[in-house]
Design a protein around this motif. Structure first.
Motif, mmCIF file in Angstrom:
data_model
loop_
_atom_site.group_PDB
_atom_site.id
_atom_site.type_symbol
_atom_site.label_atom_id
_atom_site.label_comp_id
_atom_site.label_asym_id
_atom_site.label_seq_id
_atom_site.Cartn_x
_atom_site.Cartn_y
_atom_site.Cartn_z
ATOM 1 N N GLU A 33 6.502 28.929 -57.535
ATOM 2 C CA GLU A 33 7.586 28.085 -57.029
ATOM 3 C C GLU A 33 8.850 28.314 -57.836
ATOM 4 O OE1 GLU A 33 5.196 24.210 -55.518
ATOM 5 O OE2 GLU A 33 5.380 24.452 -57.686
ATOM 6 N N MET A 35 12.687 26.227 -58.995
ATOM 7 C CA MET A 35 13.267 24.909 -59.149
ATOM 8 C C MET A 35 14.778 25.017 -59.283
ATOM 9 S SD MET A 35 12.736 22.050 -62.161
ATOM 10 C CE MET A 35 10.990 22.274 -62.159
ATOM 11 N N VAL A 44 11.986 21.522 -55.727
ATOM 12 C CA VAL A 44 11.070 22.645 -55.934
ATOM 13 C C VAL A 44 10.842 23.312 -54.577
ATOM 14 C CG1 VAL A 44 8.755 23.322 -56.677
ATOM 15 C CG2 VAL A 44 9.979 21.494 -57.878
ATOM 16 N N LEU A 45 10.980 24.631 -54.562
ATOM 17 C CA LEU A 45 10.865 25.416 -53.328
ATOM 18 C C LEU A 45 9.867 26.549 -53.529
ATOM 19 C CD1 LEU A 45 14.702 25.848 -52.750
ATOM 20 C CD2 LEU A 45 13.204 24.293 -51.498
ATOM 21 N N PRO A 46 9.344 27.124 -52.457
ATOM 22 C CA PRO A 46 8.477 28.301 -52.594
ATOM 23 C C PRO A 46 9.301 29.505 -53.057
ATOM 24 C CG PRO A 46 8.843 27.803 -50.276
ATOM 25 C CD PRO A 46 9.484 26.707 -51.058
ATOM 26 N N ARG A 47 8.724 30.350 -53.855
ATOM 27 C CA ARG A 47 9.460 31.503 -54.403
ATOM 28 C C ARG A 47 9.902 32.491 -53.334
ATOM 29 N NH1 ARG A 47 7.184 34.494 -58.781
ATOM 30 N NH2 ARG A 47 8.414 36.248 -58.128
#
Length: 57
Positions: A33, A35, A44-47
């Motif tokens: 993830e 940030m 927070v997001l998926p990479r």
């Protein structure tokens, strides 16, 4: 200047860029993830959202 790496090779602690709306936003890679700051605080997001990444250290 930080060396740019492919987003798929970014590792924890590296920094990156995501596109949010019509703007670029800076993020920190946590692992799977990322940030960064949003209007309502930290998000927070998926990479997979990374469009650019830069090696730290």
């Amino acid at each position: 200047m930080l060396p740019e790496v492919p987003p798929a090779l970014a590792r924890a602690g590296d920094v990156g860029v995501v596109i949010e709306g019509n703007a670029e936003a800076g993020v920190v890679v946590l692992g799977a993830e990322i940030m960064g700051m949003a209007q309502n605080g930290v998000t927070v997001l998926p990479r997979e959202r990374l469009v650019r990444a830069f090696r730290i250290g």
